[in-house]
Write an enzyme that holds these catalytic residues in place. Structure first.
Site, mmCIF file in Angstrom:
data_model
loop_
_atom_site.group_PDB
_atom_site.id
_atom_site.type_symbol
_atom_site.label_atom_id
_atom_site.label_comp_id
_atom_site.label_asym_id
_atom_site.label_seq_id
_atom_site.Cartn_x
_atom_site.Cartn_y
_atom_site.Cartn_z
ATOM 1 N N ARG A 21 113.483 41.549 -69.973
ATOM 2 C CA ARG A 21 113.627 40.326 -69.179
ATOM 3 C C ARG A 21 115.095 40.237 -68.754
ATOM 4 N NH1 ARG A 21 114.234 34.196 -71.070
ATOM 5 N NH2 ARG A 21 114.065 33.292 -69.017
ATOM 6 N N ARG A 76 118.624 19.174 -70.335
ATOM 7 C CA ARG A 76 119.302 19.281 -69.030
ATOM 8 C C ARG A 76 118.911 18.120 -68.132
ATOM 9 N NH1 ARG A 76 117.085 25.013 -68.281
ATOM 10 N NH2 ARG A 76 118.377 26.263 -69.685
ATOM 11 N N HIS A 135 112.269 31.166 -64.178
ATOM 12 C CA HIS A 135 110.887 31.142 -64.702
ATOM 13 C C HIS A 135 109.923 31.876 -63.767
ATOM 14 C CE1 HIS A 135 111.814 27.048 -66.833
ATOM 15 N NE2 HIS A 135 111.963 28.030 -67.693
ATOM 16 N N ASN A 185 99.994 21.856 -73.732
ATOM 17 C CA ASN A 185 99.569 21.142 -74.941
ATOM 18 C C ASN A 185 99.555 19.630 -74.872
ATOM 19 O OD1 ASN A 185 99.260 23.487 -76.689
ATOM 20 N ND2 ASN A 185 101.456 23.725 -76.385
ATOM 21 N N ASN A 211 110.876 23.921 -72.858
ATOM 22 C CA ASN A 211 112.189 23.320 -73.095
ATOM 23 C C ASN A 211 112.951 23.219 -71.784
ATOM 24 O OD1 ASN A 211 112.287 22.730 -75.868
ATOM 25 N ND2 ASN A 211 112.304 24.930 -76.279
ATOM 26 N N GLU A 245 104.617 35.427 -70.424
ATOM 27 C CA GLU A 245 105.671 36.149 -69.709
ATOM 28 C C GLU A 245 105.820 37.581 -70.225
ATOM 29 O OE1 GLU A 245 109.134 33.170 -68.787
ATOM 30 O OE2 GLU A 245 107.901 32.337 -70.379
ATOM 31 N N LYS A 258 114.188 39.027 -78.901
ATOM 32 C CA LYS A 258 112.754 38.809 -79.106
ATOM 33 C C LYS A 258 112.040 40.048 -78.587
ATOM 34 C CE LYS A 258 113.007 33.868 -78.279
ATOM 35 N NZ LYS A 258 113.019 32.961 -77.165
ATOM 36 N N ASN A 264 113.510 40.712 -74.923
ATOM 37 C CA ASN A 264 114.228 39.591 -74.310
ATOM 38 C C ASN A 264 115.486 39.363 -75.147
ATOM 39 O OD1 ASN A 264 115.126 37.182 -73.310
ATOM 40 N ND2 ASN A 264 113.209 36.073 -73.592
HETATM 41 P P1 ADP Z 1 110.478 27.472 -74.205
HETATM 42 O O1 ADP Z 1 110.839 26.876 -72.882
HETATM 43 O O2 ADP Z 1 111.632 27.525 -75.158
HETATM 44 O O3 ADP Z 1 109.665 28.742 -74.116
HETATM 45 P P2 ADP Z 1 107.989 26.176 -74.874
HETATM 46 O O4 ADP Z 1 107.325 26.604 -73.604
HETATM 47 O O5 ADP Z 1 107.433 26.693 -76.144
HETATM 48 O O6 ADP Z 1 109.537 26.394 -74.875
HETATM 49 O O7 ADP Z 1 107.925 24.572 -74.907
HETATM 50 C C1 ADP Z 1 108.568 23.826 -75.889
HETATM 51 C C2 ADP Z 1 108.230 22.364 -75.666
HETATM 52 O O8 ADP Z 1 106.810 22.203 -75.788
HETATM 53 C C3 ADP Z 1 108.867 21.439 -76.690
HETATM 54 O O9 ADP Z 1 109.398 20.288 -76.039
HETATM 55 C C4 ADP Z 1 107.687 21.032 -77.546
HETATM 56 O O10 ADP Z 1 107.842 19.744 -78.064
HETATM 57 C C5 ADP Z 1 106.563 21.038 -76.525
HETATM 58 N N1 ADP Z 1 105.246 21.055 -77.173
HETATM 59 C C6 ADP Z 1 104.689 22.008 -77.938
HETATM 60 N N2 ADP Z 1 103.474 21.589 -78.394
HETATM 61 C C7 ADP Z 1 103.292 20.342 -77.901
HETATM 62 C C8 ADP Z 1 102.250 19.364 -78.017
HETATM 63 N N3 ADP Z 1 101.158 19.599 -78.735
HETATM 64 N N4 ADP Z 1 102.412 18.186 -77.367
HETATM 65 C C9 ADP Z 1 103.522 17.933 -76.646
HETATM 66 N N5 ADP Z 1 104.534 18.798 -76.502
HETATM 67 C C10 ADP Z 1 104.423 19.987 -77.117
#
Ligand code: ADP
Length: 403
Positions: free
Chosen positions: A95, A245, A184, A338, A215, A388, A14, A7
């Site tokens: 990707r 965003r 996505h 999470n 994110n 992914e 990555k 990626n």
């Molecule tokens: P990306 O879109 O860059 O792949 P991720 O899917 O890893 O990102 O998601 C990142 C987001 O997930 C961040 O906002 C982070 O705060 C949130 N996050 C990770 N662990 C937790 C948790 N335990 N509780 C709430 N939010 C979480």
């Protein structure tokens, strides 16, 4: 068979190397801050008992090619390497962010494909050129391995035209390809397939809503296994509230910013993409920080959570209307996987749509892939970790071997 998944971003690469017989990750890592003096390469080797062996190289000033060469050295390192020679890599999966309308499925990359990806650059001016750099570099470092492009947009190419055409003059679509594409896609497709496996039903019979909350954040409405709507649009800016965003806003707001605050196009672009969303409302874009602050009665953090989850609820309602019948609602991405608090808020008071959450199941940290709706509920609410890279590796294998 070993497949390397790459990626490439404008300043990062990555990677994950998979053994496709077991689908195990042999090594993973990232070269970041490419082109700066503070460049860094983090490389992790998976050791059999589930532990990781990590190597970090700092203060590197490298370009993408040098980064890929270093990664190859680490993969083939006589002491800690996971392969003896780079020729063991049977294929490389890339990707690629924007496939436009040209690419509805993964494809083996040749000069014609490169040209078409380049043609889609106006639709993803930051991402597609970086993806192409990664492709060029990998083609020269692994000349014997087929290179496969897997597109973020491909899964959404089944959208019916009433879902992808904007109410703009039609020739903007016909002549300039201004339409909804969605992103996505690899994640939405992966969690939809995992959910079908978990529910022991064919995906082609399932109506699903998938929520990828990371994110960036997006949702998809999936009818009989095919994507029929998604929240991101021509670009990833549309739809849900994200870390930085805006998601959906009144399209006239940029005119207001230009006319009344004298902002330039670039400033408005930066504001909507990098200074808005959770960060815009409460100053923090990391959901963990927003949740912590909200718990301490920080009013703007609480407001950010309300705006974030209210937008998701509106989309859930809209997508139930689109689908007619809903079998499962699926949470994925860093936040979706999470955060029980966010999941609960998104599903609160949705029993009118048969969507309910069992508080104990939602709060438990049992199996990563699990049901959090009460037993016997009409709509299953699931948490499904996304992967992914594995999906890209599988698609690459499928394209290369036909299986
Ligand atoms: P990306 O879109 O860059 O792949 P991720 O899917 O890893 O990102 O998601 C990142 C987001 O997930 C961040 O906002 C982070 O705060 C949130 N996050 C990770 N662990 C937790 C948790 N335990 N509780 C709430 N939010 C979480």
């Amino acid at each position: 068979m070993k497949i390397l998944v790459i990626n490439t971003g404008s300043s990062s690469v990555k990677y994950q190397l998979f053994d496709m017989v077991t689908e195990e990750v042999l090594a993973t890592g990232m070269a970041e801050r490419i082109g700066e003096d503070s460049g860094k390469l983090t490389h992790q080797v998976m050791v059999k008992n589930g532990t990781h062996q990590k190597r970090v190289i700092e203060d590197l000033n490298i370009d993408h090619r040098e980064g890929m060469e270093k990664i190859t050295e680490l993969l083939t390192d006589p002491e800690h390497g996971v392969i003896t020679d780079k020729s063991e890599i049977s294929a490389v999966g890339h990707r690629v962010v924007h496939g436009g309308e040209t690419f509805q499925a993964p494809i083996i990359i040749d000069e014609k494909v490169i040209l078409e990806i380049r043609k889609n650059t106006p639709l993803a001016p930051l991402h597609n050129p970086a993806n192409l750099t990664g492709i060029r570099v990998a083609m020269s470092i692994f000349p014997g391995a087929p290179q496969v492009a897997v597109f973020d947009t491909a899964f959404h190419q089944t959208l019916p035209r009433h879902a992808y055409v904007y109410a703009l003059p039609y020739d903007l679509y016909k002549n300039h390809q201004v339409r909804r594409y969605g992103f996505h896609g690899t994640s939405h497709a992966y969690v939809a397939e995992k959910s079908a496996e978990y529910l022991k039903r064919p995906l082609s019979e399932l109506n699903l809503i998938t929520l990828h909350l990371g994110n960036g954040a997006s949702m998809a409405a999936i009818k009989d296994g095919q994507c029929v709507d998604t929240s991101m649009g021509l670009t990833p800016l549309e739809g849900l509230v994200m870390g930085t965003r805006t998601g959906d806003i009144d399209p006239a707001i940029p005119f207001f910013l230009a006319n009344h605050l004298n902002m330039s196009l670039d400033e408005i672009d930066g504001l909507l993409n990098k200074e808005s969303g959770l960060k815009g409302i409460c100053g923090a874009n990391d959901m963990r920080v927003v949740l912590e602050r909200a718990e301490k009665e920080d009013d703007l953090a609480q407001l950010a959570l309300e705006v974030y989850t209210y937008r998701i609820k509106k989309y859930i309602g809209a997508y139930v209307a689109v689908l007619g019948r809903l079998d499962a609602l699926i949470f994925t991405g860093g936040i979706g996987e999470n955060s029980p608090v966010i999941r609960e808020r998104c599903c609160r008071d949705l029993s009118c749509l048969n969507i309910e959450i069992d508080a104990d199941k939602n709060n438990s940290s049992g199996d990563p892939l699990r049901q959090i709706s009460p037993s016997g509920s009409n709509v299953r609410v699931l948490v499904v970790p996304t992967n992914e890279e594995l999906k890209i590796a599988r698609e690459t294998k499928k394209v290369v071997t036909g299986t």
